[in-house]
Design an enzyme around this catalytic site. Structure first.
Site, PDB file in Angstrom:
ATOM      1  CB  SER A 154      -0.853   0.004   1.272  1.00 34.64           C
ATOM      2  OG  SER A 154      -1.475   1.270   1.455  1.00 34.64           O
ATOM      3  CE1 TYR A 167      -4.839  -2.262   4.667  1.00 35.31           C
ATOM      4  CE2 TYR A 167      -3.673  -0.186   4.406  1.00 35.31           C
ATOM      5  CZ  TYR A 167      -4.301  -1.281   3.850  1.00 35.31           C
ATOM      6  OH  TYR A 167      -4.384  -1.400   2.484  1.00 35.31           O
TER       7      TYR A 167
HETATM    8  C1  BGC Z   1      -6.256   1.368   1.695  1.00 34.78           C
HETATM    9  C2  BGC Z   1      -7.421   2.214   1.211  1.00 34.78           C
HETATM   10  C3  BGC Z   1      -6.989   3.670   1.068  1.00 34.78           C
HETATM   11  C4  BGC Z   1      -5.698   3.784   0.275  1.00 34.78           C
HETATM   12  C5  BGC Z   1      -5.171   5.207   0.232  1.00 34.78           C
HETATM   13  C6  BGC Z   1      -5.096   1.577   0.778  1.00 34.78           C
HETATM   14  O1  BGC Z   1      -4.039   0.761   1.142  1.00 34.78           O
HETATM   15  O2  BGC Z   1      -6.665   0.010   1.745  1.00 34.78           O
HETATM   16  O3  BGC Z   1      -8.495   2.115   2.122  1.00 34.78           O
HETATM   17  O4  BGC Z   1      -8.003   4.404   0.398  1.00 34.78           O
HETATM   18  O5  BGC Z   1      -4.711   2.936   0.822  1.00 34.78           O
HETATM   19  O6  BGC Z   1      -5.184   5.810   1.485  1.00 34.78           O
END
Ligand code: BGC
Length: 269
Positions: A154, A167
């Site tokens: 991410s 996360y």
């Molecule tokens: C998340 C999303 C988020 C994006 C940008 C991703 O890794 O799962 O929920 O919109 O990052 O912030």
């Protein structure tokens, strides 16, 4: 120049929705047989729909239920896939969840649930994949590499994210897992990379795009001024898995319309 994954077998975790579905479609379009992994009975119908779209378009694959955070289930998935298709060439560690909370209100269950899927799932699947790559060895009729792993990370691998400590921590950890595996198994010709998606329009971040206001404030974070689509990630995943990317290993590539370049600093700072 053609992105070809012909004669190859790819496991895509969490492929019954969102980014995983986009990746499964692109990988199948490039000619690989795709294992559309989904985590539970609840996601079976979605997985079957994805498979139907893929086979209707001339692709090949199966659905496979397995919770990637459970060691016995992961071992069984690899065993079954290898028995059915002979081997596995490509692993896309995509399955991921969010359980957001203010840090002081985050429960241990929320912390563990996210770590178990987002990090332990990548560990378990990568371990089984690498064992199989090493057992098979290089087969140039499939690929010049011995095997390819792509972690779906991410932008929050590098952008801190208040309210999402579990996360963001899991995504930061994926980077070191990926680079360590790339270092440890590079000499065996196993390539390991990450893709860091930004805001991609999927169920996981529905709240960020479902209303006009939410979408407008999201777009303020994206210099390229559009929300991403699963296909944007699928395109890169297919390329990275292919021999066209044979000299790319240990890399984190962001697919985020410029989000990691911190648009909020565009006019000041
Ligand atoms: C998340 C999303 C988020 C994006 C940008 C991703 O890794 O799962 O929920 O919109 O990052 O912030």
């Amino acid at each position: 120049m053609e992105v070809s994954l012909k004669n190859q077998v790819a496991i895509i975790t969490g492929a019954s929705s969102g980014i995983g579905t986009g990746i499964a479609k692109s990988i199948a379009e490039a000619g690989a047989t795709v294992i559309i992994n989904h985590s539970s009975e609840k996601s079976l119908e979605n997985a079957q729909e994805v498979l139907k779209e893929i086979t209707d378009a001339g692709g090949n694959g199966i659905t496979y239920q397995c919770d990637v955070s459970k060691e016995d289930e992961v071992i069984k998935m690899f065993k079954d896939v290898i028995e059915k298709f002979g081997t596995v060439d490509i692993l896309i560690n995509n399955a991921g969840i969010q359980k957001d909370a203010k840090f002081t209100e985050m429960t241990l269950d929320d912390w563990n649930a996210v770590m178990n899927v987002n990090l332990t799932g990548h560990f378990l699947c990568s371990r089984e994949a690498i064992k199989e790559f090493l057992r098979r060895g290089i087969d140039t009729s499939r690929s010049v590499a011995c095997g390819k792993i792509i972690h779906i990370s991410s932008v929050h691998e590098v952008i801190p994210w208040a309210g999402h400590a579990n996360y963001a921590a899991s995504k930061g950890a994926i980077k070191m897992l990926m680079q360590t595996l790339a270092q440890e198994y590079g000499p065996d010709k196993i390539r390991v990379n990450s893709i860091g998606p930004g805001a991609i329009q999927t169920p996981i971040n529905k709240a960020a795009w479902e209303t006009k206001d939410a979408l407008n404030s999201l777009l303020e974070l994206i210099p390229y001024n559009r929300i991403g689509q699963p296909k944007d990630i699928g395109n890169l995943a297919a390329f990275l898995a292919s021999d066209l990317a044979d000299y790319i290993s240990g890399a984190s590539i962001f697919v985020d319309g410029g989000m990691t370049s911190l648009e909020s600093f565009a006019d000041n700072g």
